[in-house]
Design a protein around this motif. Structure first.
Motif, short mmCIF file in Angstrom:
data_model
loop_
_atom_site.label_atom_id
_atom_site.label_comp_id
_atom_site.label_asym_id
_atom_site.label_seq_id
_atom_site.Cartn_x
_atom_site.Cartn_y
_atom_site.Cartn_z
N VAL A 41 -14.54 -58.23 36.21
CA VAL A 41 -15.53 -57.16 36.40
C VAL A 41 -16.94 -57.67 36.09
O VAL A 41 -17.91 -57.40 36.82
CB VAL A 41 -15.17 -55.95 35.49
CG1 VAL A 41 -16.33 -54.94 35.47
CG2 VAL A 41 -13.90 -55.28 35.99
N ALA A 42 -17.05 -58.42 34.98
CA ALA A 42 -18.36 -58.98 34.60
C ALA A 42 -18.85 -59.99 35.62
O ALA A 42 -20.07 -60.06 35.91
CB ALA A 42 -18.26 -59.62 33.22
N GLN A 43 -17.97 -60.80 36.19
CA GLN A 43 -18.37 -61.79 37.18
C GLN A 43 -18.86 -61.13 38.48
O GLN A 43 -19.85 -61.58 39.09
CB GLN A 43 -17.20 -62.73 37.47
CG GLN A 43 -16.89 -63.68 36.31
CD GLN A 43 -15.61 -64.47 36.50
OE1 GLN A 43 -14.72 -64.04 37.26
NE2 GLN A 43 -15.51 -65.61 35.83
N ILE A 99 -23.97 -59.22 41.72
CA ILE A 99 -24.83 -58.12 42.19
C ILE A 99 -26.20 -58.20 41.51
O ILE A 99 -27.25 -58.03 42.15
CB ILE A 99 -24.16 -56.76 41.91
CG1 ILE A 99 -22.85 -56.65 42.71
CG2 ILE A 99 -25.10 -55.62 42.23
CD1 ILE A 99 -22.05 -55.41 42.39
N ILE A 100 -26.16 -58.49 40.20
CA ILE A 100 -27.41 -58.57 39.43
C ILE A 100 -28.28 -59.72 39.94
O ILE A 100 -29.51 -59.61 40.04
CB ILE A 100 -27.09 -58.73 37.93
CG1 ILE A 100 -26.49 -57.43 37.39
CG2 ILE A 100 -28.34 -59.11 37.14
CD1 ILE A 100 -26.01 -57.52 35.96
N GLU A 101 -27.64 -60.87 40.27
CA GLU A 101 -28.38 -62.02 40.79
C GLU A 101 -29.17 -61.64 42.04
O GLU A 101 -30.35 -62.02 42.21
CB GLU A 101 -27.42 -63.18 41.08
CG GLU A 101 -26.94 -63.91 39.85
CD GLU A 101 -25.97 -65.03 40.18
OE1 GLU A 101 -25.33 -64.93 41.26
OE2 GLU A 101 -25.84 -65.97 39.39
N ALA A 124 -26.16 -60.56 31.41
CA ALA A 124 -24.90 -60.61 32.16
C ALA A 124 -24.16 -61.92 31.91
O ALA A 124 -22.94 -61.95 31.76
CB ALA A 124 -25.18 -60.44 33.65
N ASN A 125 -24.94 -63.03 31.85
CA ASN A 125 -24.30 -64.33 31.54
C ASN A 125 -23.71 -64.35 30.14
O ASN A 125 -22.65 -64.93 29.90
CB ASN A 125 -25.34 -65.44 31.70
CG ASN A 125 -25.63 -65.78 33.15
OD1 ASN A 125 -24.73 -65.70 33.99
ND2 ASN A 125 -26.86 -66.14 33.45
#
Length: 446
Positions: A186-188, A193-195, A211-212
């Protein structure tokens, strides 16, 4: 095309992994399994001991030869006998002997061609009492074997709990590992999307750093969960005659099974335990052995009285016989009184130990049933809690997408969901282990 399709189906079938269920596990618990063999090893030893004590009733060939040439006297003695003892204590003897000259340890003298002899020895006291030392040893060995057979069953009962507990703990560790893996995925996905949004200028670059950081944290958690799963699997596979590589090639582990509410009452479970627990049956063999020893001890209460009758046929002097009586009797009889009271105390001890065992079983059954009831309630409540935190997580995610929340709050919601799911899995594991505990207390074996 049809041939290609069939070939592909065949290859898929060859490489398909079988689900490793409880039934699959039981198929590996055979006598070839060293852990199963260990539970019965002493039983095999006791079985061979029976043959040893049966040897006391073997027919024997007895040989004796004396040749004496002293300064004043000389003599020759030669004897060949076959001796056969019976279980009731009677002994039969038949053979040939030749005695010439002056004998040193007996007054036997035969014609130059010797004599044939046939006799019987009757231990009157043992015959009346129905017990003798050889019979006691043999019957005790048989009881030991029967007793050890039940001990083997009890060992299997304990081993079953140990193995299936390891099985469920492995499924639990696998479930935790998969949960952590889902959280990382989910985080990946969110990072990708954030990138894009950072590149477009819709989000600040610090959001990508956050996020990282979430991904690194979850990767660490995943490694820890994977290590726990691998260790649990290794611990479980030690009970199976199969390597880890072969196991992973042929099998896949199922998820933790759904729990079913226990329907056993305390009365029914306790009745089944009294009927099936092998360790309770062991006590009866202890009592039987003590009873036999008490029967043998009664020989000390009465005179030790033996009667022997031998008939002979001398090849030169015709027939004759010998009748002998042998009796001994201690006036004080302290050996009988001491041994008899010792055995009675041992019987009391055995009965007391059994009563304690029964009380312990009843208590453990009651505790297990109470725990099953309470844990099942926790499972139901925990399922409701999981549904609630998932909805809260979804709502927080929507707020974040609308710009009304931040990544920190989304991460917190996801971690709360994770912990709630772990708690549910923990309750399920505890319930499954309690079910195995109940089966162990009832006395079910492999």
């Amino acid at each position: 095309m049809r041939i290609v399709f069939l070939l592909l189906c065949g290859v898929t079938f060859l490489y398909a992994q079988e689900l490793f269920t409880k039934q699959t596990l039981e198929n590996y618990l055979t006598q070839e399994n060293p852990f199963i063999y260990k539970t019965k090893a002493r039983e095999y030893i006791y079985r061979e001991q029976i043959k040893y004590f049966q040897g006391a009733f073997d027919t024997k060939l007895l040989l004796k030869y004396d040749k004496k040439r002293y300064p004043v006297t000389d003599g020759d003695f030669m004897e060949i006998n076959i001796q056969t003892p019976l279980e009731n204590g009677i002994e039969f003897l038949g053979g040939y002997r030749e005695a010439t000259g002056l004998q040193e340890y007996n007054n036997i003298k035969t014609g130059e061609n010797g004599e044939f002899r046939l006799g019987v020895n009757l231990p009157v006291s043992a015959l009346i009492n129905g017990m003798n030392s050889r019979k006691l040893n043999l019957y005790s060995a048989r009881l030991n074997t029967q007793q050890q057979s039940y001990r083997s069953k009890d060992n299997l009962r304990l081993l079953r709990f140990e193995i299936f507990s390891a099985y469920y703990k492995t499924l639990y560790s696998q479930a935790l590992y998969k949960t952590e893996k889902e959280l990382l995925e989910v985080a990946q996905k969110r990072k990708s999307i954030i990138e894009k949004r950072v590149k477009s200028g819709a989000l600040a670059e610090i959001t990508l750093l956050e996020a990282n950081q979430h991904i690194i944290n979850r990767e660490q958690r995943l490694i820890t969960a994977k290590n726990s799963f691998q260790n649990a699997l290794e611990l479980f596979l030690q009970y199976l005659p199969i390597t880890r590589e072969a196991f992973e090639r042929h099998y896949t582990l199922p998820p933790l099974p759904e729990v079913i509410q226990n329907s056993f009452t305390e009365e029914r479970a306790f009745a089944l335990a009294l009927e099936h627990r092998a360790d309770l049956k062991v006590f009866s063999f202890e009592t039987k052995r003590m009873d036999m020893e008490q029967q043998h001890t009664r020989l000390l209460k009465y005179p030790n009285f033996n009667v022997s009758l031998y008939g002979v046929h001398d090849l030169k002097y015709n027939n004759g016989f010998k009748l002998s009586f042998d009796m001994s009797f201690p006036f004080q009889r302290r050996a009988y009184e001491g041994r008899s009271k010792e055995i009675l105390k041992k019987i009391e001890q055995v009965n007391n130990n059994r009563n304690i065992k029964v009380i312990t079983i009843k208590t453990q059954i009651a505790q297990t049933l109470h725990s099953l009831k309470n844990i099942f309630t926790n499972i139901q409540n925990s399922k409701k809690e999981v549904t609630l935190v998932e909805k809260l997580q979804q709502a927080e995610t929507k707020k974040y997408l609308l710009g009304l929340s931040n990544l920190f709050m989304v991460n917190q919601r996801e971690l709360v969901t994770l912990q709630t799911k772990k708690k549910l899995l923990g309750y399920i594991l505890e319930y499954l282990l309690l079910q195995e505990q109940l089966r162990k207390e009832i006395g079910n074996t492999l």
